[in-house]
Design an enzyme around this catalytic site. Structure first.
Site, PDB file in Angstrom:
ATOM      1  N   GLU A  35      -1.711  45.477  15.824  1.00 45.45           N
ATOM      2  CA  GLU A  35      -1.172  44.147  15.497  1.00 45.45           C
ATOM      3  C   GLU A  35      -1.756  43.046  16.388  1.00 45.45           C
ATOM      4  O   GLU A  35      -1.323  41.903  16.328  1.00 45.45           O
ATOM      5  CB  GLU A  35       0.339  44.144  15.634  1.00 45.45           C
ATOM      6  CG  GLU A  35       1.060  44.976  14.605  1.00 45.45           C
ATOM      7  CD  GLU A  35       2.510  45.203  15.005  1.00 45.45           C
ATOM      8  OE1 GLU A  35       3.262  44.222  15.119  1.00 45.45           O
ATOM      9  OE2 GLU A  35       2.868  46.366  15.258  1.00 45.45           O
ATOM     10  N   GLY A  36      -2.695  43.387  17.256  1.00 47.28           N
ATOM     11  CA  GLY A  36      -3.337  42.367  18.087  1.00 47.28           C
ATOM     12  C   GLY A  36      -2.664  42.213  19.432  1.00 47.28           C
ATOM     13  O   GLY A  36      -2.247  43.193  20.054  1.00 47.28           O
ATOM     14  N   GLY A  93      -1.432  46.874  20.014  1.00 45.90           N
ATOM     15  CA  GLY A  93      -2.205  47.836  19.232  1.00 45.90           C
ATOM     16  C   GLY A  93      -2.872  47.170  18.043  1.00 45.90           C
ATOM     17  O   GLY A  93      -3.468  46.095  18.175  1.00 45.90           O
ATOM     18  N   ASP A 128      -8.214  48.542  28.340  1.00 46.73           N
ATOM     19  CA  ASP A 128      -9.020  48.164  29.514  1.00 46.73           C
ATOM     20  C   ASP A 128     -10.099  47.158  29.104  1.00 46.73           C
ATOM     21  O   ASP A 128     -10.404  46.214  29.844  1.00 46.73           O
ATOM     22  CB  ASP A 128      -9.664  49.401  30.142  1.00 46.73           C
ATOM     23  CG  ASP A 128      -8.634  50.471  30.492  1.00 46.73           C
ATOM     24  OD1 ASP A 128      -7.461  50.108  30.699  1.00 46.73           O
ATOM     25  OD2 ASP A 128      -9.004  51.653  30.543  1.00 46.73           O
TER      26      ASP A 128
HETATM   27  O1  LIG Z   1      -4.014  55.470  35.477  1.00 42.14           O
HETATM   28  P1  LIG Z   1      -3.342  55.945  34.227  1.00 42.14           P
HETATM   29  O2  LIG Z   1      -2.225  55.067  33.780  1.00 42.14           O
HETATM   30  O3  LIG Z   1      -2.963  57.397  34.321  1.00 42.14           O
HETATM   31  O4  LIG Z   1      -4.389  55.843  33.042  1.00 42.14           O
HETATM   32  C1  LIG Z   1      -5.653  56.439  33.146  1.00 42.14           C
HETATM   33  C2  LIG Z   1      -6.272  56.612  31.808  1.00 42.14           C
HETATM   34  O5  LIG Z   1      -6.290  55.371  31.150  1.00 42.14           O
HETATM   35  C3  LIG Z   1      -7.616  55.027  30.780  1.00 42.14           C
HETATM   36  O6  LIG Z   1      -8.097  54.114  31.739  1.00 42.14           O
HETATM   37  C4  LIG Z   1      -7.585  54.374  29.427  1.00 42.14           C
HETATM   38  O7  LIG Z   1      -6.793  53.208  29.486  1.00 42.14           O
HETATM   39  C5  LIG Z   1      -8.415  56.293  30.821  1.00 42.14           C
HETATM   40  O8  LIG Z   1      -9.767  56.062  31.149  1.00 42.14           O
HETATM   41  C6  LIG Z   1      -7.701  57.102  31.868  1.00 42.14           C
HETATM   42  O9  LIG Z   1      -7.777  58.462  31.572  1.00 42.14           O
END
Ligand SMILES: O=P(O)(O)OC[C@H]1O[C@](O)(CO)[C@@H](O)[C@@H]1O
Length: 332
Positions: free
Chosen positions: A241-242, A239, A269
């Site tokens: 903290e990098g 987060g 992502d």
């Molecule tokens: O597949 P998971 O773990 O439910 O996460 C999906 C969610 O995570 C994200 O990709 C964000 O990391 C959102 O776009 C999406 O709603």
């Protein structure tokens, strides 16, 4: 060098971000804005990579009934669409952006409920797509495949282990970003099916290690256990903290002061997209300059994305400027 990166998203989502002045559970709210974008972990990675100029193909599962926003994103960013369509709707995930503290609350739905036969057929179609694409790569290209996110209800949670085996069979390199049972199943699989790289956050790594990881030393110890298992690069996101980047021979910590975020959704992502972009540029995690480039680019992608809604990066020059200012600390 110009090989296409393939992303795999079994459980995409339309992300509906609702902006509130202040979130107060149990009370009525008037939203100040609402924004919907095509998302889901592998889709977000594909979108950021396309912004960076990396050729990308996306596969996975999309509900036919609301596929249009995904198709528009793919067309807009030049992402090759190899997603398998099924009857029904892709889930809508709710993201509540609280402007009083710049926090985002995520409510992620389970996703499409598909019968066993449909799931089996779709899984086979995705498998054929991955193999078909990988077969077209030059024999010495070691293509990068990013598999990310949860899996729909009823799908074998060990799916990423079999995906890993298929990718390795074609000389591909798997970058995996998932959590819970799909992550632990992928990490428990035989060495020949393991990903090249994983990017758990602290909580996900703690779940795998079955112990709290409160210190940098504890995080490094857990990451190095995974290195010894055969995962060449373990990136632990922390987060604000990098993040910590641990390869078989080196470990560094990278951080950049975070601007006030518009939305934190998809920052992880973007980090995966950044490390993939660096690997695509041939950064070698076993050398200090290579691991530093991976750390700088992925941190800059994540911080750059925070200022935007949806899986979008600022211009290349802004990312490179951010990358240059990332603080790097080599860990013992
Ligand atoms: O597949 P998971 O773990 O439910 O996460 C999906 C969610 O995570 C994200 O990709 C964000 O990391 C959102 O776009 C999406 O709603």
């Amino acid at each position: 060098m110009m090989s296409t990166v393939l992303t795999l998203t079994f459980n995409p989502a339309l992300d509906q971000t609702i902006t509130l002045d202040r979130l107060q559970p149990g009370t009525v709210h008037r939203a100040s804005a609402v924004h919907t974008n095509a998302g889901g972990k592998g889709i977000n990675v594909a979108s950021c990579l396309a912004d960076w100029g990396v050729p990308v193909a996306a596969t996975g599962i999309l509900g036919r009934a609301n596929a249009q926003p995904f198709e528009a994103l793919f067309a807009d960013k030049g992402i090759a669409d190899h997603c398998v369509r099924v009857d029904g709707e892709t889930r809508v995930n709710i993201k509540i952006a609280d402007q009083s503290n710049a926090d985002t609350t995520d409510i992620n739905l389970p996703g499409l409920v598909l019968g066993e036969t449909v799931l089996g057929a779709v899984r086979e179609q995705v498998r054929e797509t991955v193999i078909g694409l990988l077969q077209d790569y030059p024999a010495d290209s070691a293509p990068l495949v990013v598999a990310a996110g949860s899996v729909p209800q009823g799908m074998d949670p060990a799916v990423y282990a079999s995906v890993g085996a298929e990718i390795r069979r074609f000389g591909g390199r798997l970058i995996l970003d998932t959590s819970g049972v799909p992550l632990s199943a992928a990490l428990a699989a035989p060495e020949r099916t393991l990903p090249l790289c994983i990017k758990p956050n602290r909580a996900e790594l703690e779940q795998w290690a079955a112990t709290p990881l409160d210190t940098l030393e504890a995080i490094l110890t857990a990451a190095r256990r995974l290195n010894r298992r055969g995962i060449a690069l373990v990136v632990v996101s922390l987060g604000a903290e990098g993040a910590v980047y641990v390869s078989s021979s080196l470990a560094i910590r990278a951080a950049l002061p975070v601007v006030r975020p518009l939305s934190t959704v998809g920052a992880g992502d973007a980090m995966v997209a950044g490390l993939t972009a660096a690997l695509w540029e041939d950064a070698n995690p076993e050398t200090l300059p290579g691991l530093e480039r991976i750390a700088r680019l992925s941190t800059a992608f994540a911080v750059g994305k925070l200022e935007r809604l949806g899986p979008n990066l600022p211009p290349r020059a802004t990312i490179e400027a951010l990358a240059a200012t990332v603080a790097i600390e080599v860990c013992a």
